[in-house]
Structure formats: C-alpha cells, structure tokens
Design a protein around this motif. Structure first.
Motif, PDB file in Angstrom:
ATOM      1  N   PHE A 215       0.822  -1.156   0.053  1.00 22.90           N
ATOM      2  CA  PHE A 215       0.143  -0.020   0.004  1.00 22.90           C
ATOM      3  C   PHE A 215       0.766   1.219  -0.020  1.00 22.90           C
ATOM      4  CE2 PHE A 215      -3.244  -2.872   1.462  1.00 22.90           C
ATOM      5  CZ  PHE A 215      -4.602  -2.596   0.816  1.00 22.90           C
ATOM      6  N   ALA A 216       2.061   1.109   0.710  1.00 21.54           N
ATOM      7  CA  ALA A 216       2.872   2.364   0.699  1.00 21.54           C
ATOM      8  C   ALA A 216       3.508   2.629  -0.569  1.00 21.54           C
ATOM      9  CB  ALA A 216       4.086   2.106   1.728  1.00 21.54           C
ATOM     10  N   LYS A 285      -2.939   6.192   4.607  1.00 22.15           N
ATOM     11  CA  LYS A 285      -4.350   6.369   4.770  1.00 22.15           C
ATOM     12  C   LYS A 285      -5.353   5.041   4.412  1.00 22.15           C
ATOM     13  CE  LYS A 285      -5.688   9.489   5.171  1.00 22.15           C
ATOM     14  NZ  LYS A 285      -5.556  10.184   6.531  1.00 22.15           N
ATOM     15  N   GLN A 286      -4.611   4.004   5.287  1.00 21.15           N
ATOM     16  CA  GLN A 286      -5.498   2.754   5.027  1.00 21.15           C
ATOM     17  C   GLN A 286      -5.752   2.092   6.512  1.00 21.15           C
ATOM     18  OE1 GLN A 286      -6.150   0.990   2.424  1.00 21.15           O
ATOM     19  NE2 GLN A 286      -5.231   2.761   1.132  1.00 21.15           N
ATOM     20  N   GLU A 287      -6.095   3.041   7.291  1.00 22.41           N
ATOM     21  CA  GLU A 287      -6.535   2.589   8.790  1.00 22.41           C
ATOM     22  C   GLU A 287      -7.686   1.521   8.865  1.00 22.41           C
ATOM     23  OE1 GLU A 287      -5.602   6.957   8.489  1.00 22.41           O
ATOM     24  OE2 GLU A 287      -6.733   5.625   7.392  1.00 22.41           O
ATOM     25  N   VAL A 288      -8.574   1.552   7.947  1.00 19.76           N
ATOM     26  CA  VAL A 288      -9.611   0.581   7.801  1.00 19.76           C
ATOM     27  C   VAL A 288      -9.044  -0.728   7.544  1.00 19.76           C
ATOM     28  CG1 VAL A 288     -12.080   0.116   6.942  1.00 19.76           C
ATOM     29  CG2 VAL A 288     -11.592   2.453   7.616  1.00 19.76           C
ATOM     30  N   VAL A 289      -8.496  -0.680   6.287  1.00 23.17           N
ATOM     31  CA  VAL A 289      -7.826  -1.704   5.760  1.00 23.17           C
ATOM     32  C   VAL A 289      -6.839  -2.479   6.849  1.00 23.17           C
ATOM     33  CG1 VAL A 289      -5.939  -2.851   4.038  1.00 23.17           C
ATOM     34  CG2 VAL A 289      -7.576  -1.107   3.452  1.00 23.17           C
ATOM     35  N   GLY A 294      -5.811  -7.084  10.016  1.00 22.38           N
ATOM     36  CA  GLY A 294      -5.287  -7.306  11.521  1.00 22.38           C
ATOM     37  C   GLY A 294      -6.537  -7.827  12.090  1.00 22.38           C
ATOM     38  N   GLY A 295      -7.229  -8.751  11.573  1.00 19.26           N
ATOM     39  CA  GLY A 295      -8.537  -9.008  12.368  1.00 19.26           C
ATOM     40  C   GLY A 295      -8.230  -9.843  13.505  1.00 19.26           C
ATOM     41  N   LEU A 351      -5.536 -11.063   2.234  1.00 22.07           N
ATOM     42  CA  LEU A 351      -5.915 -11.029   0.908  1.00 22.07           C
ATOM     43  C   LEU A 351      -6.986 -10.318   0.519  1.00 22.07           C
ATOM     44  CD1 LEU A 351      -5.120 -14.782  -0.144  1.00 22.07           C
ATOM     45  CD2 LEU A 351      -3.730 -12.931  -0.749  1.00 22.07           C
ATOM     46  N   VAL A 352      -8.068 -10.127   1.543  1.00 17.83           N
ATOM     47  CA  VAL A 352      -9.166  -9.361   1.600  1.00 17.83           C
ATOM     48  C   VAL A 352      -8.775  -7.848   1.475  1.00 17.83           C
ATOM     49  CG1 VAL A 352     -11.326  -8.687   2.576  1.00 17.83           C
ATOM     50  CG2 VAL A 352     -10.758 -11.129   2.315  1.00 17.83           C
ATOM     51  N   GLY A 353      -7.788  -7.663   2.450  1.00 18.66           N
ATOM     52  CA  GLY A 353      -7.538  -6.153   2.523  1.00 18.66           C
ATOM     53  C   GLY A 353      -6.918  -5.688   1.145  1.00 18.66           C
TER      54      GLY A 353
END
Length: 360
Positions: A215-216, A285-289, A294-295, A351-353
């Motif tokens: 993501f970065a 900007k990937q706080e929700v991800v 990290g579930g 993978l979902v993220g």
C-alpha cells in the motif's frame, strides 16, 4: 544512507543506479534485517539465558504453558535492531515519513524495554502500570497526529478512506489527531495482547506489515495511486523499505520463536511492532484496511474487552480464558493448531485487504 552514496557514485559507476530503485532497496532491506536477526539470535538467546531473563507463566492458564517458565524473553530486541539498522541503511532518510515511523517504533520499543526490565530484571511483577504505559503511548501517538495534521496539504490528508467504495473519504478535520491516537495505541496494545503463543503474533505482523508495504509503494506513486483510486501521499513509498525490513526481521525472529519457542519477544517487541503497523497505516491512509487485515489482533482485543465487561456486569465469563487464543487452548486445541489456524485466517484477511486496491 546507502541511497545517498549510490546517488553520488552513479555518475562514475552506472551499476549504482540500481540502488535508486525502491523495490530493490525493499528486497535488500528485508534480507539485511533477516540476516541481522539470524546472526544475532543465538548470542542474544545465550546472554538472556545466562542472565536468567526468563518468562513468568500464570498458573491459572493452560497447564501446557507451565513448561515455558524461564524461556528467555526480550527477544524483540532482535526485531528492533533488524528494523532500525536495515531501514537506516536502505531507506531514503530525506523522507519525514521514515523518521516518523522509526520514531514510533523506537519510542514504543523503549517503553516495552522499561516494562520488561522492571518485570524480569527488577522482579517487579507489575512492571509499568497500565496508566503509565498508556500515558507514554498516548504522548507519542498524539505527537504523531499533531505533526501529520500540521503537515496536511489537502483535505484528504486528514480524511478517513473507506475501502471498496469509490472516492469515499470522510473528512475528520482536527478529529484526525485523536483518530491517529486510537489507531496507533490500539494497534500497539492489540499486538501485545496477541503475543501469547509461540509465533502467534509475529507471523500475522509480518503478513500485515508486508501488505502495508505494498500500500505504501502504491500510495507513493502518483500514477498508480490515481489509477487505483487511492490517496496519493508524496514520499510514502519509502515506507516500503521500512515494511520490508519489518518483515525480514520478523521472519528472522520467527526462526527462534517457532514452536517450541527458544525466545519470546516480550513487550519490547510487541508494543513497538503494533505501534509501527498503526503509524504506517495512518500515513498511507489505510486505517480501515489495517483493521481488516489485522482481524486476529482485533478479535484478541475484543475478546478481552468482552470478558472484562461481562465479568464486571454479570460475574460470568464469556470465554474460558481471554485473550481468545487461550479459550481455544482450554477447549482442547493443541497450541500448534491454534497458531497455524490463526495464521491461515490472517492470510485470508490480508488477501481481502489487498483486494481493496482494485475493488472500488
């Protein structure tokens, strides 16, 4: 550090131009951190054993854990050394984001060191009080929030991105500062709660950290960010090097932390790694991800909160023991089964993220 040297030498030797490529420096950072962990692991474990800096085990937990008493801890030192040295060698040190994340990692590592030192060397079973620990965690996290807020150059810099939905950004304004506090402190403590079985916390941290590195890399590239519909964050690409170093150092530590563990990371590792994940997620900007990937960390934290709340309100426990991994152990799952299944769940969640990069 080495990037600056390569930029200076490439007019004379064209081969140094290769070191200016971010992806290559990411690979080299991972390998460097891995080598540091593998090389320093045996002497560190011997030193910890000689000084009798060993784990204490609760007698009200799973009986299989009693044999772990005395296992060397504070092994998170290996991870911190690998991350810091490798990042300083291979990252572009002109990026403020690199210094922010290194600062959070180091500060939380020092906090964890003080806690471990009091518990294991001074033999104070309480270590740092919860209030002391939260105060220092909060001070660092709020400092990061204020710094990022003051540096914001557009409304999207302080907005919350909702993944899987196209162009959905919730403006936070000054609430961005307490939001950063929640993400960094929450992530730090969540990893710390998960660190209860051999290798349980480190592998999900490696997987999530590696994904955040992707993501970065994307967020720091204006073309890719625009194509994928995510906020462009100039300079964030250098965090790929940090995340790669985290993954390499984590895998090196797992070599010694895999079941049955030769060493535990302690708070020095768990607090710093969690804080690092939170800081990177906030910057890109990937706080929700992060919450999705990290579930396992989230489930462990929520299980503790539910257990405490239920016991205080009703006098009854929801789980046989919290955090959640102990519940499954007391149900009869062997420790390796709990560990590997939690790893598998993390792979799926990562993978979902990552799919949020394309699904809009």
């Amino acid at each position: 550090m080495l990037l600056l040297l390569a930029e200076y030498l490439r007019p004379f030797v064209s081969g140094f131009n290769a070191l200016t490529y971010l992806t290559l420096r990411g690979i080299l950072a991972a390998l460097t951190a891995l080598a540091i962990s593998l090389l320093l692991g045996p002497p560190l474990i011997r030193r910890l054993t000689q000084r009798q800096i060993g784990q204490t085990v609760r007698d009200d937990g799973p009986q299989s854990h009693l044999q772990k008493a005395g296992t060397p801890t504070m092994g998170g030192t290996l991870i911190l050394l690998g991350i810091i040295v490798s990042t300083l060698l291979w990252a572009d040190l002109r990026s403020i984001f690199v210094w922010i994340v290194l600062g959070v990692t180091t500060a939380y590592g020092l906090l964890g060191f003080v806690d471990d030192y009091r518990k294991l060397i001074l033999r104070n079973p309480k270590g740092l009080s919860a209030r002391e620990k939260l105060f220092w965690q909060s001070l660092v996290a709020i400092g990061v929030g204020v710094l990022l807020y003051l540096r914001a150059d557009s409304p999207q810099s302080t907005a919350l991105l909702i993944p899987y939905l196209k162009d959905v950004l919730i403006p936070l304004g000054w609430l961005f500062i307490p939001f950063v506090f929640l993400v960094i402190v929450g992530s730090s403590n969540a990893v710390n709660l998960t660190d209860g079985l051999d290798g349980l916390a480190i592998m999900p941290t490696v997987l999530v950290g590696g994904a955040l590195g992707i993501f970065a890399w994307v967020a720091g590239n204006a073309i890719f960010a625009r194509y994928l519909g995510i906020p462009y964050v100039a300079g964030a690409g250098e965090l790929l090097v940090f995340c790669a170093a985290l993954a390499g150092a984590g895998l090196g530590f797992l070599w010694f932390n895999a079941y049955p563990a030769q060493v535990f990371m302690g708070d020095i590792g768990a607090l710093s790694l969690g804080g690092a994940l939170g800081a990177v997620a906030v910057i890109v900007k990937q706080e929700v991800v992060l919450l999705i990937m990290g579930g396992i960390f989230v489930a462990e934290t929520v299980s503790v909160m539910m257990q405490v709340a239920s016991f205080k309100m009703t006098g009854k426990r929801i789980f046989r023991m919290a955090p959640l991994h102990h519940h499954f152990e007391l149900k009869g799952w062997p420790e390796p089964r709990v560990i590997v299944r939690f790893w598998i769940i993390t792979v799926i969640l990562v993978l979902v993220g990552l799919s949020s990069l394309k699904i809009r």
